[in-house]
Design a protein around this motif. Structure first.
Motif, PDB file in Angstrom:
ATOM      1  N   MET A 152     -17.646 -10.937  -8.543  1.00 57.86           N
ATOM      2  CA  MET A 152     -18.588 -10.159  -8.699  1.00 57.86           C
ATOM      3  C   MET A 152     -18.889  -9.671 -10.167  1.00 57.86           C
ATOM      4  O   MET A 152     -19.112  -8.410 -10.540  1.00 57.86           O
TER       5      MET A 152
ATOM      6  N   SER B 104     -27.262  -8.948  -7.992  1.00 63.20           N
ATOM      7  CA  SER B 104     -26.023  -8.273  -8.008  1.00 63.20           C
ATOM      8  C   SER B 104     -26.144  -7.183  -9.016  1.00 63.20           C
ATOM      9  O   SER B 104     -25.404  -6.116  -8.564  1.00 63.20           O
TER      10      SER B 104
ATOM     11  N   GLY C 185     -18.440 -10.347   3.803  1.00 66.72           N
ATOM     12  CA  GLY C 185     -19.735 -10.266   3.311  1.00 66.72           C
ATOM     13  C   GLY C 185     -19.316 -10.937   1.751  1.00 66.72           C
ATOM     14  O   GLY C 185     -20.124 -11.930   1.577  1.00 66.72           O
ATOM     15  N   HIS C 186     -18.492 -10.641   1.157  1.00 63.69           N
ATOM     16  CA  HIS C 186     -17.994 -11.077  -0.151  1.00 63.69           C
ATOM     17  C   HIS C 186     -17.700 -12.669   0.019  1.00 63.69           C
ATOM     18  O   HIS C 186     -18.067 -13.395  -0.645  1.00 63.69           O
TER      19      HIS C 186
ATOM     20  N   ARG D  21     -15.631  -5.247  16.554  1.00 61.15           N
ATOM     21  CA  ARG D  21     -14.374  -5.953  16.213  1.00 61.15           C
ATOM     22  C   ARG D  21     -13.005  -5.459  16.732  1.00 61.15           C
ATOM     23  O   ARG D  21     -13.116  -4.070  17.131  1.00 61.15           O
TER      24      ARG D  21
ATOM     25  N   HIS E   8     -28.635 -17.105   0.013  1.00 60.56           N
ATOM     26  CA  HIS E   8     -27.552 -16.286  -0.627  1.00 60.56           C
ATOM     27  C   HIS E   8     -27.642 -15.954  -2.109  1.00 60.56           C
ATOM     28  O   HIS E   8     -27.299 -15.127  -2.730  1.00 60.56           O
TER      29      HIS E   8
ATOM     30  N   TRP F 204     -25.097  -7.296   1.690  1.00 60.52           N
ATOM     31  CA  TRP F 204     -23.919  -6.489   1.505  1.00 60.52           C
ATOM     32  C   TRP F 204     -22.543  -7.320   1.258  1.00 60.52           C
ATOM     33  O   TRP F 204     -22.497  -8.391   1.852  1.00 60.52           O
ATOM     34  N   PRO F 205     -21.766  -7.048   0.350  1.00 60.48           N
ATOM     35  CA  PRO F 205     -21.788  -5.973  -0.495  1.00 60.48           C
ATOM     36  C   PRO F 205     -22.636  -6.025  -1.573  1.00 60.48           C
ATOM     37  O   PRO F 205     -22.961  -6.914  -2.136  1.00 60.48           O
TER      38      PRO F 205
ATOM     39  N   THR G 251      -7.528   1.863   5.436  1.00 58.08           N
ATOM     40  CA  THR G 251      -7.908   1.612   4.150  1.00 58.08           C
ATOM     41  C   THR G 251      -7.324   2.402   3.237  1.00 58.08           C
ATOM     42  O   THR G 251      -7.849   3.258   2.546  1.00 58.08           O
ATOM     43  N   PRO G 252      -5.947   2.232   3.010  1.00 63.22           N
ATOM     44  CA  PRO G 252      -5.292   3.250   2.302  1.00 63.22           C
ATOM     45  C   PRO G 252      -5.442   3.298   0.603  1.00 63.22           C
ATOM     46  O   PRO G 252      -5.543   4.383   0.336  1.00 63.22           O
ATOM     47  N   GLY G 253      -6.063   2.284   0.185  1.00 64.18           N
ATOM     48  CA  GLY G 253      -6.581   2.255  -1.246  1.00 64.18           C
ATOM     49  C   GLY G 253      -7.600   3.196  -1.351  1.00 64.18           C
ATOM     50  O   GLY G 253      -7.796   3.790  -2.338  1.00 64.18           O
ATOM     51  N   ILE G 254      -8.715   3.255  -0.419  1.00 62.48           N
ATOM     52  CA  ILE G 254      -9.904   3.858  -0.403  1.00 62.48           C
ATOM     53  C   ILE G 254      -9.148   5.463  -0.582  1.00 62.48           C
ATOM     54  O   ILE G 254      -9.650   6.324  -1.179  1.00 62.48           O
TER      55      ILE G 254
ATOM     56  N   ARG H 105     -20.398 -15.099   0.959  1.00 61.33           N
ATOM     57  CA  ARG H 105     -21.493 -15.449  -0.294  1.00 61.33           C
ATOM     58  C   ARG H 105     -20.652 -16.221  -1.128  1.00 61.33           C
ATOM     59  O   ARG H 105     -21.353 -17.228  -1.723  1.00 61.33           O
TER      60      ARG H 105
ATOM     61  N   ASP I  37       0.731  -1.191   0.169  1.00 64.72           N
ATOM     62  CA  ASP I  37       0.217  -0.090  -0.120  1.00 64.72           C
ATOM     63  C   ASP I  37       0.880   1.300  -0.139  1.00 64.72           C
ATOM     64  O   ASP I  37       2.135   1.265  -0.169  1.00 64.72           O
TER      65      ASP I  37
ATOM     66  N   LEU J 291      -8.210  -6.112   1.386  1.00 68.97           N
ATOM     67  CA  LEU J 291      -8.544  -5.234   2.526  1.00 68.97           C
ATOM     68  C   LEU J 291      -7.631  -4.137   2.260  1.00 68.97           C
ATOM     69  O   LEU J 291      -7.711  -3.142   2.853  1.00 68.97           O
ATOM     70  N   GLY J 292      -6.820  -4.067   1.269  1.00 62.77           N
ATOM     71  CA  GLY J 292      -6.001  -2.861   0.915  1.00 62.77           C
ATOM     72  C   GLY J 292      -6.841  -1.797   0.458  1.00 62.77           C
ATOM     73  O   GLY J 292      -6.718  -0.551   0.774  1.00 62.77           O
ATOM     74  N   CYS J 293      -8.429  -2.142  -0.027  1.00 62.81           N
ATOM     75  CA  CYS J 293      -9.051  -1.168  -0.724  1.00 62.81           C
ATOM     76  C   CYS J 293     -10.452  -1.486   0.016  1.00 62.81           C
ATOM     77  O   CYS J 293     -11.413  -0.437  -0.327  1.00 62.81           O
ATOM     78  N   HIS J 294     -10.827  -2.389   0.488  1.00 59.05           N
ATOM     79  CA  HIS J 294     -12.157  -2.615   1.114  1.00 59.05           C
ATOM     80  C   HIS J 294     -12.144  -2.827   2.747  1.00 59.05           C
ATOM     81  O   HIS J 294     -11.245  -3.539   3.180  1.00 59.05           O
ATOM     82  N   GLY J 295     -13.213  -2.357   3.028  1.00 59.72           N
ATOM     83  CA  GLY J 295     -13.670  -2.617   4.531  1.00 59.72           C
ATOM     84  C   GLY J 295     -13.508  -3.931   4.963  1.00 59.72           C
ATOM     85  O   GLY J 295     -14.024  -4.776   4.145  1.00 59.72           O
ATOM     86  N   THR J 296     -13.826  -4.494   6.195  1.00 58.47           N
ATOM     87  CA  THR J 296     -13.952  -5.704   6.754  1.00 58.47           C
ATOM     88  C   THR J 296     -15.179  -6.259   6.463  1.00 58.47           C
ATOM     89  O   THR J 296     -15.425  -7.345   6.018  1.00 58.47           O
ATOM     90  N   ALA J 297     -16.443  -5.382   6.605  1.00 56.90           N
ATOM     91  CA  ALA J 297     -17.777  -5.898   6.270  1.00 56.90           C
ATOM     92  C   ALA J 297     -17.798  -6.079   5.021  1.00 56.90           C
ATOM     93  O   ALA J 297     -18.362  -7.448   4.515  1.00 56.90           O
ATOM     94  N   TRP J 298     -17.209  -5.415   4.089  1.00 59.10           N
ATOM     95  CA  TRP J 298     -17.295  -5.751   2.582  1.00 59.10           C
ATOM     96  C   TRP J 298     -16.539  -7.027   2.283  1.00 59.10           C
ATOM     97  O   TRP J 298     -17.236  -7.882   1.666  1.00 59.10           O
TER      98      TRP J 298
END
Lengths: 500, 500, 500
Positions: free
Chosen positions: A465, C186, A399-400, C200, C178, C215-216, C46-49, A403, A311, A389-396
């Motif tokens: 996705m 989607s 959840g992904h 957390r 799901h 989500w997501p 979240t450095p990428g964001i 699924r 990062d 996780l470099g670009c997305h939060g934990t919940a995202w």
């Protein structure tokens, strides 16, 4: 043996030494005398190859220079590159002559002992870690995993074999000699073997060349004349060896676009692929380490599966690996059911409880001793999620993945239904199952598509996705329709007739 | 006849003469007085067309300048461009008025005799060689080769015809009047005919316009109102006439992506296409001659099939040709079997030994007198291989071609098997063959897919090493599965019932 | 409630205030104190964001600056952006905290009331017109139009439902929990609901987060925790909010590439798409208004359907709209027949004369009261044609539209034939029609493909002149073949047996 150098070569060499001292497009590193001698002719004989190489880092940077950079930026992983190679560019002679003893395709060529087929073992001289990792990659064994697996060999025959229509009945015979090479082995890799030598008239006189069967080929599991497996040029394309090319998904598309493994197509319609398509000309594909968020706003195939990525704080998100399995908890394509990744990359050695060369039984249960355990799966999932996780939060991310793993379960259940139809048809002799070829009858081919195309497509789509490939384009639509068509075909086949 | 020029035009003209003297974006060449008069209105009436043209070479370079460059770099092939056209840009008037006498779509337009549909014969004024070559190209005859071939006309009807379901039976009728133009002729070219003239109110007063049927269209074999065939704008898109566009494979994709001719898809997953996808923004698509290795690291469609290409030593690898056949020993798509290229581009004139308009018999044997002989095949293969050899060694090129030509043999054998099923079904009246439409029943459509889709796909894939299209995606998988499905359908049809 | 700020945050904040004063890559606008506080942690978390956002206009331009430009160039449509937001960048806090009261997903987060799911109602703060228009867009209701339409819900079940093979018969059951989210929703959008909160461990201490189901997701008709519909991030991708990305067709491909809606594929082989593919790196994708002919030589999806486009004379060709329907006289996909566009974007409320939730009856006649009338159709056609006329003459545009609307008629007639086969099969109980699921049997699935895939594909191809998709690739070839296969399957089904 003293090298015989014809007059034209000696003249060419003189010119070349001069030329080597003159700056040319992109060429910064000094070339070895041997390479300069090669270039003297090959700038005429194969100008496109020379041009390509001249623009490559191999022509512009010496190993010594490459080894001097800080560890995270180093591309040369071998700590002990031979001294004789360190001080000049990596040119014709450095790749095509230094391991002549190991190569069965070596021929005498203008005073050099030269071979055509450069292998991962040749690249190992400077790129030791990558060569070692790649051996652990399933891809390095793609030839054997297909051709030495007796069940998969039947699939090859069913796909590539000739057929005739005699007396109103289709008859299958073996594929023509070239067909497997033109078909499956184009990606899986051919068996490149030396058949002898041939003399050819060239612009530079009569010369001897190795006669190779299985050539040309750049498949990932190619069997090389030095006994090694694979081809670095599958992704690091001759003779540019471009990092940019290897990092771009087009390279992967060569073997990962079809219905059996639609990764590239799915990526294209994923948000990641949309961004790559829109913004790639603003991204940096040569920086090492590769800085996510700065060099690129979305991953390519290489980001998730291969590259060293950090990062903007220089925190390592994932270490470079050429054993892609390191980040993969599941194997989601190519087999009847998705399952934990195999322990050993030589999957042709797996035998399940029914004696079939498969990592699961036909009811979907795992050949557990051949597969990684839950602990290893968890570790690999974490490795991959660190990239997410470099670009997305934990919940995202959670959840992904939840699924996605539900979809693995779902597609395995739907494949189980298709397999139940097939097994019942075999039992009732509406079709002829193993040991008869289980892939050659109409119903069998429908069954194969259920898992080799549709279940895979849904899983890839879920993983990235890339929505439509989970629904209409070889997705759940095809899966549900395919089952209905299997049912109708099953009923129309007469018990005891074996598909006839 | 004195030209009637309304006041607004005379004012516009005055402004334009002024404007013509002022440098505008990209415009360097002086425009003729006539073209300036056109622009006076059309910068308002069709601003997008004017913008496109202003950025084109036609707006920026005079023929005299274009003719002055060294032969290998010349784009204007006519040695005797009329003096009156040499000294100013190639603008509206130069393309849309100079051959008014030859055009049935010519109308009186603000004092000019103007036509809308510019044809290859118009372009011939400056591009004589290209126009002459293109006439020898099969593509120039794509309309006639489809619509004047009685057998292929049946295929068109079977695909485009309306169907109704009366009393539980499907009934076929002719296509609607517009359908062929919206379908096959979109690529093959429509028959553009003048139906009369119409008066329309415009921002510049009431004006007359030609009423054209078959318009709009830019198909490669379009029948034009001046009696000529084809449209240069198929590839050299209006009104930018961009060399870059014509040299990029996206342009070819318009008509060469579908399952009947999947060249673009196969290219995309070939190593050449991978490199194009990854590196094209670093390549030079406007240099003439086109230098392989320097301007591009891998071929596009145009490199192998059309363009003048040289190596870095300025050695010509292949001369420019607009008769693409010049480099093609085999015709690998569009017909039941692959075969040596036809001698005459008007293939609708071929009649085989069975009286069918096909270059082979249904058993695969060639209508030899209509096809090029082995000597010509060898010459064309050499011409194409010279391009390959720009970047590849002899062993690579020979190995590749040997495999490719084996695949032609293999796919012809597999097509022979499918045709044997079909011919037997016709003989047994399980389906109704010629003279009844041989393309309209369920079994016949399966047969068509065997050669029109699958065999083609395998051959394209072999020709370009685009692996998956030779295996799963319309490749050998589909071919072997298709045969099994044909066999099952053949059996389910009752003899003597003709498909009902 | 006083905000509790841990020490690390206060230290971070101090650093940030300093950092906010220092120019960083691309960041020009001052950030609010709240946003600076967010960044203090998130540049690590979240450095990428953060990187993505820093390069966005939201980070670089204040609303006050954005509102000061001339009307045609304005992107901020709200006349009354709250004063407190005008003077600094649009950062973390501005999007994720200002409407905390309206969000059910709001949690306490380091002294802020923060929500994860940003909705069109949040974006409305600055982009009022776009939010209001989007509500009128069918896409905003894509979730409800699928899930609340009882007929379409049956289609969802037939595609996504599990199947088992018990006693030799396929049994259908409901989809796994799901599956719909991984499949149809989607694109159509999930129902994002708060299921509770979870604590957390993070690098910054223990924190609470909302637990969200669905989500997501970034589907166009997503149901958001603030009660709104849709996601601006479907096209204006997080966190770059790039106009360039939204204007490029890759973005649309995420949901418009499959056989049910092959817009992107058709565009790619159209002349417009060819030009985009060849020349896009020379185009300007950020200019507002977007100048046709100058910024781009051919339209992308956005040009025809969404964007404010002008010609070089600054004449407005089309006003910006986020209710894409404004330019669409016809609805050409997704339903059994093409028909005039629905009046109300909530199409799930339509009931036809037979009581089915469809805009036509099964014979093709329109549920006219639910659809726009001819006057409105004419107005919308004119709106779209104004874009065409920017670059094409009247004869071209009229000829194109006439042909396209004939194709709508033609494909509706061919769909009528397929539906006649289906209705007859239902009447004769060869298959089980409504109220039984009309989409789950083999014949029904063939029928669905006739309209959901083939007729659509032909219409898209006609609309964009993307030839092959009107012929072989899911076009008229598939349509005519499909009818023949439906007829054969119809005959093979026994009356009264209901598909078994």
């Amino acid at each position: 043996m003293e090298r015989r150098r014809p007059l034209f070569l000696r003249l060419g060499l003189a010119l070349c030494l001069l030329w080597g001292a003159v700056p040319i497009a992109g060429a910064a590193a000094p070339h070895s005398a041997d390479t300069q001698e090669c270039l003297a002719c090959h700038v005429q004989a194969t100008p496109g190859i020379v041009s390509d190489w001249q623009r490559s880092r191999h022509a512009q940077v010496t190993p010594a220079e490459a080894m001097a950079v800080e560890p995270l930026s180093r591309k040369v992983s071998s700590p002990n590159v031979p001294e004789g190679l360190k001080g000049h560019s990596v040119g014709c002679a450095e790749c095509h002559t230094v391991r002549a003893e190991a190569h069965q395709d070596t021929v005498e060529h203008n005073g050099y002992r030269m071979y055509v087929v450069v292998s991962p073992e040749d690249c190992r001289t400077c790129h030791q870690e990558e060569a070692t990792q790649y051996r652990k990659n399933l891809m390095a064994h793609a030839h054997d995993n297909l051709m030495k697996n007796p069940l998969y060999r039947q699939l090859v025959d069913a796909v590539n074999g000739l057929q005739t229509f005699d007396g109103g009945v289709l008859q299958a015979s073996a594929p023509m000699a070239h067909t497997n090479e033109d078909s499956c082995l184009s990606c899986h890799g051919t068996d490149v073997r030396v058949q002898g030598t041939v003399s050819r008239e060239t612009d530079f006189g009569t010369m001897d060349f190795a006669v190779l069967s299985g050539w040309p080929n750049a498949g990932v599991g190619r069997l090389n004349p030095d006994g090694s497996h694979g081809s670095c040029a599958s992704c690091h394309v001759r003779h540019g060896f471009s990092l940019e090319v290897a990092r771009k998904p087009e390279t992967c598309s060569q073997c990962h676009k079809g219905p059996d493994v639609p990764a590239y197509k799915v990526y294209g319609v994923s948000k990641h692929g949309n961004l790559y398509g829109s913004l790639k000309d603003k991204w940096n594909f040569t920086n090492v380490p590769w800085v996510m968020g700065k060099d690129a706003n979305a991953p390519t195939c290489a980001v998730c599966h291969v590259s060293l990525v950090v990062d903007e704080n220089k925190k390592v998100l994932a270490k470079r690996t050429h054993a892609m399995n390191d980040r993969l908890p599941w194997r989601i394509f190519g087999l009847v059911y998705a399952h934990p990744h195999p322990r050993d990359p030589e999957t042709h050695k797996i035998v399940n409880a029914d004696g079939l060369a498969l990592p699961t039984r036909l009811d979907g249960s795992w050949a557990a001793e051949a597969l990684i355990d839950k602990v290893e799966q968890d570790a690999r999932r974490k490795t991959m999620q660190a990239v997410c996780l470099g670009c997305h939060g934990t919940a995202w991310v959670d959840g992904h993945w939840e699924r996605f793993e539900k979809t693995i379960e779902e597609t395995n259940r739907m494949t189980g239904t298709a397999t139940a139809v097939m097994v019942r048809a075999w039992k009732e002799k509406r079709a002829m199952g193993p040991p008869d070829n289980p892939f050659d009858e109409a119903l069998e081919k429908r069954w194969v598509e259920q898992w080799l195309f549709f279940a895979n497509s849904i899983r890839f789509s879920s993983a990235m996705m890339g929505a439509d490939y989970s629904v209409f384009d070889n997705g759940r639509w095809s899966q549900s329709k395919g089952l209905r068509e299997m049912e109708r075909l099953y009923r129309s086949l007469s018990p005891g007739q074996g598909g006839r």
